[in-house]
Design a protein around this motif. Structure first.
Motif, PDB file in Angstrom:
ATOM      1  N   GLY A 143      -4.536   7.319  -0.968  1.00  0.00           N
ATOM      2  CA  GLY A 143      -4.739   8.676  -1.180  1.00  0.00           C
ATOM      3  C   GLY A 143      -6.525   9.230  -1.284  1.00  0.00           C
ATOM      4  O   GLY A 143      -6.867  10.391  -1.354  1.00  0.00           O
ATOM      5  N   GLY A 144      -7.245   7.989  -1.269  1.00  0.00           N
ATOM      6  CA  GLY A 144      -8.868   8.238  -1.403  1.00  0.00           C
ATOM      7  C   GLY A 144      -9.322   9.179  -0.424  1.00  0.00           C
ATOM      8  O   GLY A 144     -10.089  10.065  -0.689  1.00  0.00           O
ATOM      9  N   THR A 145      -8.800   9.025   0.924  1.00  0.00           N
ATOM     10  CA  THR A 145      -9.472   9.764   1.922  1.00  0.00           C
ATOM     11  C   THR A 145      -8.913  11.252   2.012  1.00  0.00           C
ATOM     12  O   THR A 145      -9.336  12.204   2.673  1.00  0.00           O
TER      13      THR A 145
ATOM     14  N   LEU B 208     -10.198   3.743  -8.465  1.00  0.00           N
ATOM     15  CA  LEU B 208     -10.992   5.078  -8.285  1.00  0.00           C
ATOM     16  C   LEU B 208      -9.841   6.228  -7.652  1.00  0.00           C
ATOM     17  O   LEU B 208      -9.697   7.247  -8.411  1.00  0.00           O
ATOM     18  N   GLU B 209      -8.873   5.528  -6.857  1.00  0.00           N
ATOM     19  CA  GLU B 209      -7.796   6.442  -6.252  1.00  0.00           C
ATOM     20  C   GLU B 209      -6.788   6.821  -7.469  1.00  0.00           C
ATOM     21  O   GLU B 209      -6.225   7.748  -7.350  1.00  0.00           O
ATOM     22  N   LEU B 210      -6.670   5.720  -8.324  1.00  0.00           N
ATOM     23  CA  LEU B 210      -5.844   6.041  -9.382  1.00  0.00           C
ATOM     24  C   LEU B 210      -6.424   7.304 -10.290  1.00  0.00           C
ATOM     25  O   LEU B 210      -5.602   8.343 -10.573  1.00  0.00           O
ATOM     26  N   ALA B 211      -7.574   6.992 -10.575  1.00  0.00           N
ATOM     27  CA  ALA B 211      -8.283   8.221 -11.452  1.00  0.00           C
ATOM     28  C   ALA B 211      -8.390   9.555 -10.575  1.00  0.00           C
ATOM     29  O   ALA B 211      -8.089  10.641 -11.232  1.00  0.00           O
ATOM     30  N   LEU B 212      -8.321   9.586  -9.258  1.00  0.00           N
ATOM     31  CA  LEU B 212      -8.365  10.515  -8.311  1.00  0.00           C
ATOM     32  C   LEU B 212      -6.952  11.509  -8.450  1.00  0.00           C
ATOM     33  O   LEU B 212      -6.760  12.473  -8.109  1.00  0.00           O
TER      34      LEU B 212
ATOM     35  N   VAL C 119       0.754  -1.186  -0.102  1.00  0.00           N
ATOM     36  CA  VAL C 119       0.109  -0.010  -0.109  1.00  0.00           C
ATOM     37  C   VAL C 119       1.010   1.278  -0.082  1.00  0.00           C
ATOM     38  O   VAL C 119       0.433   2.131  -0.655  1.00  0.00           O
ATOM     39  N   ASN C 120       1.850   1.106   0.784  1.00  0.00           N
ATOM     40  CA  ASN C 120       3.029   2.496   0.663  1.00  0.00           C
ATOM     41  C   ASN C 120       3.448   2.664  -0.693  1.00  0.00           C
ATOM     42  O   ASN C 120       3.427   3.625  -1.127  1.00  0.00           O
ATOM     43  N   SER C 121       3.831   1.536  -1.201  1.00  0.00           N
ATOM     44  CA  SER C 121       4.299   1.644  -2.625  1.00  0.00           C
ATOM     45  C   SER C 121       3.242   2.268  -3.808  1.00  0.00           C
ATOM     46  O   SER C 121       3.494   3.005  -4.510  1.00  0.00           O
TER      47      SER C 121
ATOM     48  N   SER D 179       2.777   5.814  -3.033  1.00  0.00           N
ATOM     49  CA  SER D 179       3.753   6.719  -3.686  1.00  0.00           C
ATOM     50  C   SER D 179       3.782   6.619  -4.962  1.00  0.00           C
ATOM     51  O   SER D 179       4.109   7.799  -5.687  1.00  0.00           O
ATOM     52  N   THR D 180       3.255   5.666  -5.719  1.00  0.00           N
ATOM     53  CA  THR D 180       3.160   5.440  -7.069  1.00  0.00           C
ATOM     54  C   THR D 180       1.948   6.659  -7.491  1.00  0.00           C
ATOM     55  O   THR D 180       2.186   7.497  -8.469  1.00  0.00           O
ATOM     56  N   PHE D 181       1.025   6.687  -6.890  1.00  0.00           N
ATOM     57  CA  PHE D 181      -0.151   7.664  -7.063  1.00  0.00           C
ATOM     58  C   PHE D 181       0.076   9.069  -6.931  1.00  0.00           C
ATOM     59  O   PHE D 181      -0.152   9.980  -7.788  1.00  0.00           O
ATOM     60  N   SER D 182       0.954   9.069  -5.956  1.00  0.00           N
ATOM     61  CA  SER D 182       1.719  10.707  -5.523  1.00  0.00           C
ATOM     62  C   SER D 182       2.488  10.920  -6.851  1.00  0.00           C
ATOM     63  O   SER D 182       2.445  12.110  -7.187  1.00  0.00           O
ATOM     64  N   SER D 183       3.193   9.994  -7.222  1.00  0.00           N
ATOM     65  CA  SER D 183       3.970  10.498  -8.466  1.00  0.00           C
ATOM     66  C   SER D 183       3.316  10.702  -9.614  1.00  0.00           C
ATOM     67  O   SER D 183       3.728  11.699 -10.419  1.00  0.00           O
TER      68      SER D 183
END
Ligand code: CO8
Length: 264
Positions: free
Chosen positions: A148-150, A117-121, A87-89, A92-96
Protein backbone atom coordinates in the motif's frame (compact mmCIF):
# COMPACT_ATOMS: atom_id res chain seq x y z
CA UNK A 1 -5.81 -11.95 23.92
CA UNK A 2 -2.42 -13.01 22.60
CA UNK A 3 -2.21 -13.98 18.91
CA UNK A 4 1.42 -15.04 18.57
CA UNK A 5 3.43 -11.83 18.48
CA UNK A 6 0.31 -9.65 18.51
CA UNK A 7 -1.47 -8.75 21.74
CA UNK A 8 -4.97 -7.35 21.74
CA UNK A 9 -6.27 -5.81 24.94
CA UNK A 10 -9.24 -3.77 25.98
CA UNK A 11 -8.47 -0.78 28.16
CA UNK A 12 -10.41 -0.73 31.41
CA UNK A 13 -12.86 1.89 32.66
CA UNK A 14 -12.96 4.86 32.21
CA UNK A 15 -11.31 3.98 28.90
CA UNK A 16 -13.51 1.03 27.95
CA UNK A 17 -14.18 1.37 24.25
CA UNK A 18 -10.47 1.84 23.54
CA UNK A 19 -8.58 -1.27 22.45
CA UNK A 20 -4.86 -1.65 21.95
CA UNK A 21 -3.26 -3.86 19.34
CA UNK A 22 0.36 -4.27 20.30
CA UNK A 23 3.22 -5.74 18.28
CA UNK A 24 5.43 -7.89 20.50
CA UNK A 25 8.30 -9.52 18.62
CA UNK A 26 11.36 -7.98 20.24
CA UNK A 27 13.90 -10.50 18.89
CA UNK A 28 13.17 -9.38 15.30
CA UNK A 29 12.26 -5.75 16.01
CA UNK A 30 8.62 -6.52 15.22
CA UNK A 31 9.46 -7.66 11.68
CA UNK A 32 6.33 -9.00 10.02
CA UNK A 33 6.65 -12.68 9.19
CA UNK A 34 3.91 -15.25 8.68
CA UNK A 35 3.15 -15.58 12.37
CA UNK A 36 2.88 -11.82 12.90
CA UNK A 37 0.66 -11.51 9.84
CA UNK A 38 -1.62 -14.26 11.11
CA UNK A 39 -1.80 -12.57 14.51
CA UNK A 40 -2.65 -9.23 12.90
CA UNK A 41 -5.47 -10.73 10.84
CA UNK A 42 -7.02 -12.46 13.83
CA UNK A 43 -6.73 -9.35 15.96
CA UNK A 44 -8.43 -7.21 13.29
CA UNK A 45 -11.29 -9.69 13.00
CA UNK A 46 -11.67 -9.67 16.76
CA UNK A 47 -11.77 -5.87 16.85
CA UNK A 48 -14.40 -5.73 14.11
CA UNK A 49 -16.51 -8.31 15.95
CA UNK A 50 -16.35 -6.32 19.20
CA UNK A 51 -19.37 -4.02 19.13
CA UNK A 52 -18.10 -2.19 22.22
CA UNK A 53 -14.84 -1.09 20.57
CA UNK A 54 -14.78 2.57 19.47
CA UNK A 55 -11.12 3.21 18.69
CA UNK A 56 -7.93 1.19 18.26
CA UNK A 57 -4.38 2.08 19.27
CA UNK A 58 -1.70 0.27 17.25
CA UNK A 59 1.48 0.18 19.30
CA UNK A 60 4.74 -1.67 19.89
CA UNK A 61 6.14 -3.22 23.06
CA UNK A 62 9.68 -3.04 21.66
CA UNK A 63 11.82 -0.10 22.79
CA UNK A 64 12.88 2.29 19.99
CA UNK A 65 11.07 0.33 17.28
CA UNK A 66 7.54 0.48 15.95
CA UNK A 67 8.11 -2.13 13.26
CA UNK A 68 11.16 -3.04 11.13
CA UNK A 69 8.97 -4.02 8.15
CA UNK A 70 8.69 -7.33 6.39
CA UNK A 71 10.70 -10.19 7.84
CA UNK A 72 13.68 -10.16 5.52
CA UNK A 73 15.13 -13.38 6.92
CA UNK A 74 11.94 -15.33 6.23
CA UNK A 75 11.75 -13.63 2.84
CA UNK A 76 15.15 -14.97 1.85
CA UNK A 77 13.85 -18.51 2.14
CA UNK A 78 10.85 -17.87 -0.09
CA UNK A 79 10.51 -18.33 -3.86
CA UNK A 80 8.79 -15.64 -5.96
CA UNK A 81 5.35 -17.29 -5.74
CA UNK A 82 5.54 -17.54 -2.01
CA UNK A 83 6.67 -13.91 -1.80
CA UNK A 84 3.71 -12.89 -3.97
CA UNK A 85 1.27 -14.79 -1.72
CA UNK A 86 2.79 -13.27 1.38
CA UNK A 87 2.73 -9.73 0.02
CA UNK A 88 -0.87 -10.19 -1.19
CA UNK A 89 -1.79 -11.30 2.26
CA UNK A 90 0.05 -8.36 3.82
CA UNK A 91 -1.69 -6.01 1.40
CA UNK A 92 -5.14 -7.36 2.21
CA UNK A 93 -4.41 -7.29 5.94
CA UNK A 94 -3.38 -3.63 5.79
CA UNK A 95 -6.46 -2.91 3.67
CA UNK A 96 -8.63 -4.50 6.32
CA UNK A 97 -7.01 -2.26 8.94
CA UNK A 98 -7.83 0.74 6.77
CA UNK A 99 -11.36 -0.59 6.30
CA UNK A 100 -12.04 -1.18 10.01
CA UNK A 101 -15.26 0.62 10.82
CA UNK A 102 -13.68 2.41 13.81
CA UNK A 103 -10.69 4.79 13.89
CA UNK A 104 -7.15 3.51 14.33
CA UNK A 105 -4.17 5.45 15.69
CA UNK A 106 -0.59 4.26 15.13
CA UNK A 107 1.86 5.09 17.91
CA UNK A 108 5.39 5.31 16.52
CA UNK A 109 8.36 5.49 18.88
CA UNK A 110 11.54 4.67 16.98
CA UNK A 111 11.81 2.92 13.64
CA UNK A 112 8.95 2.47 11.18
CA UNK A 113 10.55 1.08 8.05
CA UNK A 114 9.13 -0.54 4.93
CA UNK A 115 6.10 -2.63 5.79
CA UNK A 116 6.24 -1.08 9.27
CA UNK A 117 5.61 2.37 7.85
CA UNK A 118 2.99 0.90 5.51
CA UNK A 119 1.23 -0.52 8.57
CA UNK A 120 1.21 2.95 10.16
CA UNK A 121 -0.04 4.46 6.89
CA UNK A 122 -3.01 2.11 6.87
CA UNK A 123 -4.11 3.55 10.22
CA UNK A 124 -6.29 6.67 10.25
CA UNK A 125 -3.96 8.77 12.40
CA UNK A 126 -0.30 8.62 13.38
CA UNK A 127 1.41 10.03 16.44
CA UNK A 128 5.18 9.80 16.91
CA UNK A 129 7.85 10.51 19.47
CA UNK A 130 10.70 12.88 18.64
CA UNK A 131 13.16 9.98 18.11
CA UNK A 132 10.98 8.23 15.52
CA UNK A 133 12.53 7.50 12.16
CA UNK A 134 10.83 6.52 8.98
CA UNK A 135 11.62 5.17 5.55
CA UNK A 136 10.34 3.15 2.64
CA UNK A 137 13.70 1.53 1.73
CA UNK A 138 12.26 -1.01 -0.72
CA UNK A 139 13.88 0.35 -3.90
CA UNK A 140 17.23 -0.21 -2.18
CA UNK A 141 16.22 -3.88 -1.89
CA UNK A 142 15.30 -3.84 -5.59
CA UNK A 143 11.56 -4.08 -4.90
CA UNK A 144 8.84 -1.46 -4.45
CA UNK A 145 6.67 -0.78 -1.41
CA UNK A 146 4.19 -3.59 -1.85
CA UNK A 147 1.69 -3.24 0.96
CA UNK A 148 0.00 0.00 0.00
CA UNK A 149 2.98 2.37 0.34
CA UNK A 150 2.96 3.63 -3.25
CA UNK A 151 -0.75 4.42 -2.94
CA UNK A 152 -1.31 5.53 0.65
CA UNK A 153 1.75 7.75 1.08
CA UNK A 154 0.94 9.99 -1.94
CA UNK A 155 -2.68 10.23 -0.82
CA UNK A 156 -1.52 11.41 2.59
CA UNK A 157 1.36 13.77 1.68
CA UNK A 158 1.00 14.38 -2.05
CA UNK A 159 2.57 12.72 -5.05
CA UNK A 160 5.70 14.78 -5.39
CA UNK A 161 6.87 14.32 -1.79
CA UNK A 162 5.96 10.64 -1.86
CA UNK A 163 7.93 10.10 -5.05
CA UNK A 164 11.06 11.62 -3.56
CA UNK A 165 10.80 9.45 -0.44
CA UNK A 166 10.08 6.26 -2.39
CA UNK A 167 12.64 6.81 -5.17
CA UNK A 168 15.44 7.58 -2.73
CA UNK A 169 14.29 5.33 0.13
CA UNK A 170 15.92 7.84 2.45
CA UNK A 171 15.26 7.99 6.16
CA UNK A 172 13.41 10.96 7.56
CA UNK A 173 12.93 12.00 11.14
CA UNK A 174 9.94 12.87 13.29
CA UNK A 175 10.13 16.62 12.66
CA UNK A 176 10.17 16.11 8.91
CA UNK A 177 7.38 13.54 9.23
CA UNK A 178 5.10 16.00 10.99
CA UNK A 179 6.04 18.85 8.63
CA UNK A 180 5.20 16.73 5.59
CA UNK A 181 2.01 15.41 7.20
CA UNK A 182 3.13 11.78 7.41
CA UNK A 183 2.18 11.96 11.10
CA UNK A 184 -0.48 14.06 12.80
CA UNK A 185 1.59 14.86 15.89
CA UNK A 186 5.22 14.69 16.96
CA UNK A 187 5.65 14.79 20.76
CA UNK A 188 8.69 14.39 23.07
CA UNK A 189 10.23 10.89 22.89
CA UNK A 190 8.30 8.40 25.01
CA UNK A 191 5.10 10.47 25.06
CA UNK A 192 3.45 9.23 21.88
CA UNK A 193 1.30 6.70 23.74
CA UNK A 194 -0.06 9.41 26.04
CA UNK A 195 -0.83 11.73 23.13
CA UNK A 196 -2.56 8.95 21.19
CA UNK A 197 -4.55 8.03 24.29
CA UNK A 198 -5.72 11.65 24.64
CA UNK A 199 -6.96 11.59 21.05
CA UNK A 200 -8.57 8.18 21.57
CA UNK A 201 -10.38 9.47 24.67
CA UNK A 202 -11.81 12.37 22.69
CA UNK A 203 -13.04 10.00 20.01
CA UNK A 204 -14.38 7.58 22.61
CA UNK A 205 -16.72 10.25 24.00
CA UNK A 206 -18.37 10.99 20.69
CA UNK A 207 -21.39 9.26 19.21
CA UNK A 208 -19.98 5.85 18.21
CA UNK A 209 -22.08 5.51 15.06
CA UNK A 210 -21.27 9.11 14.11
CA UNK A 211 -17.55 8.32 14.24
CA UNK A 212 -18.04 5.23 12.09
CA UNK A 213 -20.11 7.15 9.57
CA UNK A 214 -17.61 10.02 9.48
CA UNK A 215 -14.81 7.55 8.72
CA UNK A 216 -16.88 5.80 6.09
CA UNK A 217 -17.88 9.08 4.42
CA UNK A 218 -14.28 10.33 4.32
CA UNK A 219 -12.80 7.06 3.09
CA UNK A 220 -15.44 6.15 0.52
CA UNK A 221 -15.80 9.74 -0.65
CA UNK A 222 -12.08 9.94 -1.37
CA UNK A 223 -12.40 7.14 -3.92
CA UNK A 224 -15.03 8.76 -6.14
CA UNK A 225 -15.98 12.03 -7.90
CA UNK A 226 -17.46 14.92 -5.89
CA UNK A 227 -21.11 14.32 -6.80
CA UNK A 228 -20.88 10.66 -5.79
CA UNK A 229 -18.86 11.64 -2.72
CA UNK A 230 -21.60 14.00 -1.53
CA UNK A 231 -24.10 11.19 -2.09
CA UNK A 232 -21.95 9.01 0.18
CA UNK A 233 -22.08 11.75 2.82
CA UNK A 234 -25.85 11.93 2.47
CA UNK A 235 -26.18 8.16 2.97
CA UNK A 236 -23.96 8.27 6.03
CA UNK A 237 -25.90 11.24 7.44
CA UNK A 238 -29.13 9.28 7.02
CA UNK A 239 -27.65 6.56 9.27
CA UNK A 240 -27.04 8.95 12.16
CA UNK A 241 -30.42 10.63 11.82
CA UNK A 242 -32.41 7.84 13.42
CA UNK A 243 -30.34 7.18 16.53
CA UNK A 244 -31.14 7.59 20.21
CA UNK A 245 -27.67 9.10 20.54
CA UNK A 246 -28.64 12.02 18.28
CA UNK A 247 -31.58 12.83 20.57
CA UNK A 248 -29.33 12.42 23.60
CA UNK A 249 -26.89 14.94 22.07
CA UNK A 250 -29.68 17.51 21.68
CA UNK A 251 -31.07 16.81 25.17
CA UNK A 252 -27.61 17.17 26.75
CA UNK A 253 -27.10 20.49 24.97
CA UNK A 254 -30.47 21.80 26.21
CA UNK A 255 -29.78 20.55 29.75
CA UNK A 256 -26.21 21.94 29.75
CA UNK A 257 -24.67 18.56 30.61
CA UNK A 258 -22.30 16.11 28.96
CA UNK A 259 -24.02 13.63 26.67
CA UNK A 260 -23.87 9.92 27.47
CA UNK A 261 -23.85 7.93 24.25
CA UNK A 262 -24.69 4.25 23.98
CA UNK A 263 -24.13 3.59 20.29
CA UNK A 264 -27.86 3.18 19.68
N1 CO8 B 1 13.46 -8.77 9.15
C1 CO8 B 1 14.00 -9.75 9.88
N2 CO8 B 1 14.78 -9.54 10.96
C2 CO8 B 1 15.02 -8.26 11.31
C3 CO8 B 1 14.47 -7.18 10.59
C4 CO8 B 1 13.65 -7.47 9.45
N3 CO8 B 1 13.06 -6.50 8.73
N4 CO8 B 1 14.88 -6.03 11.17
C5 CO8 B 1 15.66 -6.38 12.21
N5 CO8 B 1 15.73 -7.73 12.29
C6 CO8 B 1 16.51 -8.52 13.26
C7 CO8 B 1 17.99 -8.34 13.04
O1 CO8 B 1 18.43 -9.12 11.96
C8 CO8 B 1 18.55 -8.75 14.35
O2 CO8 B 1 18.56 -10.16 14.42
P1 CO8 B 1 19.85 -10.93 15.09
O3 CO8 B 1 19.79 -10.52 16.52
O4 CO8 B 1 19.51 -12.37 14.84
O5 CO8 B 1 21.02 -10.43 14.35
C9 CO8 B 1 17.51 -8.26 15.34
O6 CO8 B 1 16.31 -8.04 14.58
C10 CO8 B 1 17.92 -6.95 15.97
O7 CO8 B 1 18.19 -6.02 14.93
P2 CO8 B 1 19.37 -4.94 15.02
O8 CO8 B 1 20.54 -5.53 15.72
O9 CO8 B 1 19.56 -4.37 13.65
O10 CO8 B 1 18.69 -3.86 15.98
P3 CO8 B 1 18.95 -2.29 16.05
O11 CO8 B 1 18.20 -1.85 17.27
O12 CO8 B 1 20.37 -1.96 15.89
O13 CO8 B 1 18.18 -1.69 14.75
C11 CO8 B 1 16.44 -1.44 13.13
C12 CO8 B 1 16.79 -1.83 14.57
C13 CO8 B 1 16.76 0.04 12.92
C14 CO8 B 1 14.95 -1.68 12.96
C15 CO8 B 1 17.27 -2.29 12.15
O14 CO8 B 1 17.15 -3.64 12.54
C16 CO8 B 1 16.86 -2.21 10.70
O15 CO8 B 1 17.19 -1.24 10.02
N6 CO8 B 1 16.19 -3.28 10.18
C17 CO8 B 1 15.86 -3.45 8.79
C18 CO8 B 1 14.75 -2.57 8.43
C19 CO8 B 1 14.38 -2.66 6.96
O16 CO8 B 1 15.16 -2.53 6.04
N7 CO8 B 1 13.07 -2.85 6.78
C20 CO8 B 1 12.47 -2.80 5.51
C21 CO8 B 1 12.12 -4.14 5.08
S1 CO8 B 1 11.48 -4.08 3.44
C22 CO8 B 1 9.83 -4.17 3.68
O17 CO8 B 1 9.33 -4.07 4.76
C23 CO8 B 1 9.04 -4.36 2.47
C24 CO8 B 1 7.60 -4.73 2.84
C25 CO8 B 1 6.65 -4.38 1.76
C26 CO8 B 1 5.96 -5.55 1.24
C27 CO8 B 1 6.92 -6.48 0.58
C28 CO8 B 1 7.22 -6.11 -0.83
C29 CO8 B 1 7.85 -7.27 -1.58
Amino acid sequence: AQQGPVRLQKLSAPDSGIVELRLERPEAKNAIGKEMLHGLRNAIEEVEANAAANVVLVSSSVPKVFCAGADLKERRLMGPNEVRDFVNSLRSTFSSIEALSIPTIAIVEGAAFGGGLELALSCDLRVCGKDAKFSLPETGLAIIPGAGGTQRLPRIIGRSRAKELIFTGRRFDAVEAVTMGVVNYCVPAGEAYQKALEIAREINQKGPLAIKMAKKAINQGAEVDMTSALAVEEECYEQVLHTQDRLEGLAAFAEKRKPVYTGK
